[in-house]
Design a protein around this motif. Structure first.
Motif, PDB file in Angstrom:
ATOM      1  N   LEU A   1     106.815  37.130  19.041  1.00  0.00           N
ATOM      2  CA  LEU A   1     107.123  38.542  18.811  1.00  0.00           C
ATOM      3  C   LEU A   1     108.597  38.859  19.055  1.00  0.00           C
ATOM      4  CD1 LEU A   1     103.971  40.328  20.294  1.00  0.00           C
ATOM      5  CD2 LEU A   1     104.482  39.765  17.920  1.00  0.00           C
ATOM      6  N   HIS A   2     109.363  37.883  19.515  1.00  0.00           N
ATOM      7  CA  HIS A   2     110.810  38.054  19.635  1.00  0.00           C
ATOM      8  C   HIS A   2     111.496  37.743  18.308  1.00  0.00           C
ATOM      9  CE1 HIS A   2     111.450  38.704  24.019  1.00  0.00           C
ATOM     10  NE2 HIS A   2     110.255  38.151  24.092  1.00  0.00           N
ATOM     11  N   CYS A   3     110.754  37.104  17.412  1.00  0.00           N
ATOM     12  CA  CYS A   3     111.308  36.761  16.096  1.00  0.00           C
ATOM     13  C   CYS A   3     111.308  37.986  15.182  1.00  0.00           C
ATOM     14  CB  CYS A   3     110.479  35.654  15.437  1.00  0.00           C
ATOM     15  SG  CYS A   3     110.375  34.124  16.388  1.00  0.00           S
ATOM     16  N   VAL A   4     112.206  38.002  14.223  1.00  0.00           N
ATOM     17  CA  VAL A   4     112.243  39.068  13.226  1.00  0.00           C
ATOM     18  C   VAL A   4     112.242  38.409  11.848  1.00  0.00           C
ATOM     19  CG1 VAL A   4     113.507  41.038  12.295  1.00  0.00           C
ATOM     20  CG2 VAL A   4     113.566  40.581  14.755  1.00  0.00           C
ATOM     21  N   PRO A   5     111.166  38.570  11.080  1.00  0.00           N
ATOM     22  CA  PRO A   5     109.937  39.293  11.424  1.00  0.00           C
ATOM     23  C   PRO A   5     109.085  38.483  12.416  1.00  0.00           C
ATOM     24  CG  PRO A   5     109.680  38.233   9.303  1.00  0.00           C
ATOM     25  CD  PRO A   5     111.110  37.996   9.704  1.00  0.00           C
ATOM     26  N   PRO A   6     108.151  39.121  13.105  1.00  0.00           N
ATOM     27  CA  PRO A   6     107.307  38.413  14.065  1.00  0.00           C
ATOM     28  C   PRO A   6     106.527  37.281  13.412  1.00  0.00           C
ATOM     29  CG  PRO A   6     107.097  40.777  14.342  1.00  0.00           C
ATOM     30  CD  PRO A   6     107.876  40.570  13.087  1.00  0.00           C
ATOM     31  N   ARG A   7     106.349  36.200  14.172  1.00  0.00           N
ATOM     32  CA  ARG A   7     105.658  34.998  13.660  1.00  0.00           C
ATOM     33  C   ARG A   7     104.227  35.008  14.198  1.00  0.00           C
ATOM     34  NH1 ARG A   7     105.613  29.632  15.552  1.00  0.00           N
ATOM     35  NH2 ARG A   7     106.950  30.306  17.288  1.00  0.00           N
ATOM     36  N   THR A   8     103.365  35.781  13.552  1.00  0.00           N
ATOM     37  CA  THR A   8     101.998  35.975  14.054  1.00  0.00           C
ATOM     38  C   THR A   8     101.016  34.998  13.403  1.00  0.00           C
ATOM     39  OG1 THR A   8     101.638  37.703  12.400  1.00  0.00           O
ATOM     40  CG2 THR A   8     102.389  38.405  14.580  1.00  0.00           C
ATOM     41  N   THR A   9     101.313  33.726  13.474  1.00  0.00           N
ATOM     42  CA  THR A   9     100.467  32.699  12.871  1.00  0.00           C
ATOM     43  C   THR A   9      99.495  32.142  13.909  1.00  0.00           C
ATOM     44  OG1 THR A   9     102.024  30.937  13.435  1.00  0.00           O
ATOM     45  CG2 THR A   9     102.342  32.062  11.312  1.00  0.00           C
ATOM     46  N   MET A  10      98.501  31.400  13.429  1.00  0.00           N
ATOM     47  CA  MET A  10      97.562  30.739  14.325  1.00  0.00           C
ATOM     48  C   MET A  10      98.285  29.726  15.207  1.00  0.00           C
ATOM     49  SD  MET A  10      94.529  30.119  15.524  1.00  0.00           S
ATOM     50  CE  MET A  10      93.279  30.802  14.441  1.00  0.00           C
ATOM     51  N   ALA A  11      99.240  29.025  14.623  1.00  0.00           N
ATOM     52  CA  ALA A  11      99.999  28.023  15.397  1.00  0.00           C
ATOM     53  C   ALA A  11     100.775  28.693  16.537  1.00  0.00           C
ATOM     54  CB  ALA A  11     100.961  27.280  14.473  1.00  0.00           C
ATOM     55  N   ALA A  12     101.385  29.847  16.242  1.00  0.00           N
ATOM     56  CA  ALA A  12     102.145  30.568  17.268  1.00  0.00           C
ATOM     57  C   ALA A  12     101.216  31.080  18.372  1.00  0.00           C
ATOM     58  CB  ALA A  12     102.900  31.729  16.644  1.00  0.00           C
TER      59      ALA A  12
END
Length: 487
Positions: free
Chosen positions: A140-151
């Motif tokens: 969630l610090h990434c832009v855009p957020p990395r809301t994947t299963m792996a993350a």
């Protein structure tokens, strides 16, 4: 207006009353024992024994038989003692800290929120009770957020393994001796399960009794302890490992429904790992002994069931909606819970006052008269109230008539770590230890609320003057606390 002298007098009278009632049996027994011993001293021991046996031989045999039978039944039916050997709370790395400014800047960059939603989140953050050093997952610090299963898996592994590695390092146990594993995480339940992930990572034995609790909200940590306790009553001489966490990566809400935006402002990264044992030899090195567990479920009521609800908004974006009735429902659940807990922990003096008030209300039909709230400060030395938000802590402080010092651990945990869901009560316990306040014999009340709607309590007693564990989450910042929180 009540003057200080009147207040002090009332307090002294109340303390005197509690002391008298609590020691009434002893006060009545002392004169009786004095008379009995005086009379017995007039006879020799041989005279007493010979006289009794001559006239009551059958009665004596019967008495001995009943005593032995009673002792055996008591010993066989007595619940096994469960000890808390140690526990660990995860401390995220400093690069995951999120200040107010960073939170709002990231929210603006995401571009999913309209101006009204951004302003709403800003106001919630200002009143939340959270400080400038809470943590959000790396994704969630990434832009855009990395809301994947792996993350999401990465977040789970970092939190769970981080807490477990520290716990195992501090306790130095043989991991093959862990016979029970209970994991709770409400919103992230992948396949294989999180409990299977732990078994795989630490190569736990093949017959470990593993459980994975999902969807049970912020009170699931107490439920997990209760389940582990039940398992330890069945399986002898073993360890139970309990892991409590929540996963934020895939559960961040990217819509504009205000009731679903509140969790974004409150929930933060955190997790705990607890090691329990039913081995008698582990008592010496354990911190606490489990005394009572009380669970309350209000799910049969529709309002209670729906007050914390995961759903999709009109734009099909998923989030958790919090009802405006939440605090009222939590209050009702609390009343039910303490009605069961009270008789188990309160001194008889408080129980008499509570019962007298109850009877008076029924006899005189005094519906408008407020119910008597027992003084739980007489039963507990420390309170670990789920840091669900400032409103939750405020409500319990008011309802239970607690002092600021009793909710300090909860407020400071909310300030430093935010709402870490089911693990928050362990950060609070760690705070109390870090302050050097936990003394042998002190009783601790952990109380948590969760979706469903549930209110659950755990009561512990300290087995020693408890020192903070190595690598406590408060180790590097406890000197700065308590801080003043703007209310």
């Amino acid at each position: 207006m009540e003057y200080p002298l009147q207040t002090r007098t009332r307090n002294y009278v109340k303390l005197g009353y509690h002391y008298l009632i609590s020691h009434l049996l002893k006060l009545l027994l002392v004169p009786s024992m004095v008379v009995l011993l005086t009379n017995m001293s007039l006879l020799s021991l041989n005279q007493l024994c010979l006289h009794y046996l001559q006239n009551n031989l059958l009665g004596f045999i019967f008495l001995i038989t009943v005593a032995i039978f009673g002792f055996v039944v008591f010993f066989m039916s007595k619940p096994r003692s469960v000890y808390l050997v140690d526990y660990s709370c995860y401390l995220p790395p400093s690069n995951l800290k999120v200040s107010y400014k960073k939170f709002m800047d990231r929210s603006k960059l995401i571009q999913d929120f309209n101006e009204s939603s951004l302003e709403f989140q800003r106001k919630i953050m200002e009143r939340s009770g959270l400080g400038e050093e809470t943590y959000l997952p790396e994704a969630l610090h990434c832009v855009p957020p990395r809301t994947t299963m792996a993350a999401a898996r990465e977040e789970a592994e970092q939190v769970i393994f981080g807490a477990l590695d520290n716990l195992f390092e501090n306790t130095e146990i043989n991991l093959r001796e862990i016979g029970v594993l209970v994991v709770n995480c409400s919103l992230f339940n992948p396949t294989p399960s999180l409990s299977a992930m732990i078994v795989n990572k630490y190569k736990l034995r093949g017959n470990v009794k593993s459980f994975n609790l999902g969807g049970m909200g912020c009170s699931a940590g107490v439920i997990a302890i209760d389940l582990a306790n039940d398992m330890l009553q069945i399986h002898r001489n073993t360890f139970a490992l309990v892991v409590s966490t929540e996963n934020i990566t895939q559960n961040w809400y990217f819509g504009n429904k205000k009731a679903m935006l509140i969790p974004n402002c409150l929930f933060r990264v955190g997790g705990s790992a607890i090691l329990l044992s039913n081995k008698t030899l582990d008592r010496k090195r354990s911190k606490y002994k489990l005394v009572h567990m009380v669970r309350t479920h209000k799910g049969s009521d529709e309002k209670a069931f729906n007050c914390v609800y995961q759903e999709q908004d009109e734009a099909l974006k998923t989030g958790v909606s919090l009802s405006k009735d939440l605090m009222a429902i939590a209050g009702e659940a609390l009343k039910t819970n303490i009605t069961t807990l009270g008789p188990l922990v309160l001194p008889i003096s408080e129980q008499i006052l509570f019962f007298a008030n109850f009877v008076a209300k029924r006899l005189f039909n005094a519906k408008n008269k407020k119910s008597y709230i027992p003084d739980f400060k007489l039963a507990f030395d420390h309170f670990c109230i789920h840091a669900g938000g400032r409103a939750v802590i405020d409500e319990l402080e008011k309802s239970l008539k607690l002092l600021p010092k009793h909710v300090e651990a909860s407020r400071m945990t909310l300030h430093r770590f935010g709402n870490t869901s089911s693990s928050s009560i362990w950060y609070e316990l760690a705070y109390t230890e870090a302050k050097g306040r936990m003394r042998k014999g002190n009783r601790v009340w952990q109380i948590a609320f969760g979706s469903g709607f549930k209110c659950n309590s755990a009561v512990w007693v300290a087995l020693c003057d408890v020192e903070p564990s190595v690598n406590s989450p408060w180790e590097h910042c406890i000197h700065r606390y308590p801080v003043k929180v703007d209310l």
